[in-house]
Motif scaffolding. Structure first.
Motif: not given
Length: 438
Positions: A47, A184, A110, A120
């Motif tokens: 990610l 995610v 997200y 994040y």
């Protein structure tokens, strides 16, 4: 077949562990959280690659992987005054709950198209604040419910659970990323896994800690200064770092662990980039490397419980040397199947190191001091791996991913050889000191 398997299990060193009532309740929670953690090995870094600009992927992977674990070391040091006397079950539950909430916010952000690199990393950092104390709670619980002779087997059972997760987790993460096209989803599953752990530990209770030495009630409590008479207030207990600094055995094993995990840290940055750039591979190929490591780790974890008669110090040092040797072909650009097989051999010796080194700590620190020392022991891994991972970004930028893997392997090998020489000198010195004079 089934009766024979049952007799084999009951005669193994693992039977006292899996038959314990408290651990039987706790193990399903361990299994779910370990699965989520195994998936995160791929999901967190992939990610970060998806979110980062093309020119700075190495740095963002390093920061994200470090954020997933590094704040736990700060939590171990800064929160000791508030958490060192807490029930180990609560420590596990609080850690799992924080992980579930913070990680769960990542897929929410997200979905709202609000997730960027800094957010994040920030949520990953928040999720890991109580990680060292959660791990300390796990191993303190194990040490309370099992006699000392079964500690290594108990540690090995936990290593087996986590090792199985490193086989299933990365493969499942790679499949989910390939199916959904978004890493995610893996983070969301990781959050659910920790939620399951928190729920399971609502139904687990830890027995009260036994007095030092495992004696029954009626004995006076002992401290570093000597016994405390009944009714007298014991002196303040030293902090975990003070205990370790004053104990050569604890200091030695934690120093070796720090060096070992620090030198392994760059692999978490170099390997994903080596797969994605040098090999032009996908997340599935990266998960294949982690799965190979996990297959070896499962076998190594199963063997760990049978090593109780081995001398612990020479064994842990030999493991460090072997790990460096097995990691080297990956960095030398060996044919991919050969590199995977070598990575699997590195995985084979990883769980025995964790089990044996934790056993050394459990034997050196007992009673009320155990949770503090185990929290510091956990923080050693929590801080050393991310520090090495953070170093991996500049190393990859300067030398490339393949050369960084070589540097990591050679460094681990050198650490093991130096530790073996130090142990040999110490053993020889002891032998000379007890030799009778003529």
């Amino acid at each position: 077949m089934a009766p024979a398997l049952g007799r084999m299990l009951r005669s193994s060193p693992y039977w006292p562990v899996v038959s314990d009532r408290t651990l039987r309740r706790a193990l399903p929670g361990f299994a779910f959280s370990a699965l989520g953690h195994g998936m995160a090995a791929v999901g967190v870094s992939w990610l970060a690659i998806e979110l980062a600009p093309a020119g700075s992927r190495g740095a963002w992977v390093a920061v994200a992987v470090a954020a997933y674990t590094l704040p736990g070391a700060a939590g171990a040091l800064l929160l000791g005054r508030f958490l060192r006397d807490r029930d180990p079950v609560r420590l596990v539950r609080w850690d799992a709950s924080l992980r579930a909430v913070a990680l769960g916010l990542i897929p929410v952000a997200y979905a709202l198209d609000a997730l960027d690199g800094p957010l994040y990393v920030g949520l990953l950092a928040v999720s890991s604040v109580l990680h060292s104390w959660g791990q300390a709670g796990v191993y303190t619980l194990l040490a309370r419910v099992l006699p000392e002779r079964d500690h290594l087997a108990g540690n090995a059972v936990l290593s087996t659970v986590f090792s199985l997760a490193t086989v299933i987790g990365p493969a499942l993460a790679g499949a989910l990323i390939a199916w959904t096209g978004a890493a995610v989803v893996v983070i969301a599953v990781d959050a659910v896994a920790f939620l399951v752990l928190a729920i399971v530990f609502r139904f687990v209770s830890a027995p009260e800690d036994a007095p030092v030495g495992g004696q029954a009630g009626g004995q006076a409590e002992r401290t570093a200064e000597g016994p405390v008479e009944p009714g007298a207030a014991p002196p303040p207990r030293p902090a975990g770092l003070t205990i370790i600094r004053n104990d050569p055995a604890l200091f030695g094993v934690l120093g070796l662990s720090f060096g070992f995990f620090f030198l392994f840290g760059p692999v978490y940055v170099a390997l994903p980039l080596y797969v994605s750039e040098d090999l032009r591979g996908s997340a599935s190929l990266l998960s294949g490397f982690y799965t190979a490591f996990g297959v070896g780790a499962v076998l190594g974890a199963l063997v760990s419980g049978y090593l109780s008669r081995w001398r612990l110090w020479p064994t842990v040092i030999g493991i460090v040397i072997g790990f460096g040797i097995f990691l080297l072909p990956v960095g030398l650009g060996a044919f991919t199947p050969v590199a995977m097989a070598s990575f699997a051999l590195a995985g084979l010796v990883w769980p025995p190191y964790s089990s044996l080194s934790t056993t050394l700590v459990q034997r050196a620190a007992r009673g009320p001091e155990l949770a503090q020392v185990l929290a510091v022991n956990s923080s050693v891994r929590v801080v050393s791996v991310p520090l090495g991972t953070a170093l991996g970004g500049p190393l990859v930028a300067a030398f490339g991913s393949g050369r960084t893997l070589q540097i990591s392997a050679v460094g681990i090998l050198a650490l093991g050889i130096a530790s073996a020489l130090a142990l040999g000198l110490r053993t020889a010195g002891k032998a000379r000191s007890v030799r009778p004079r003529k």
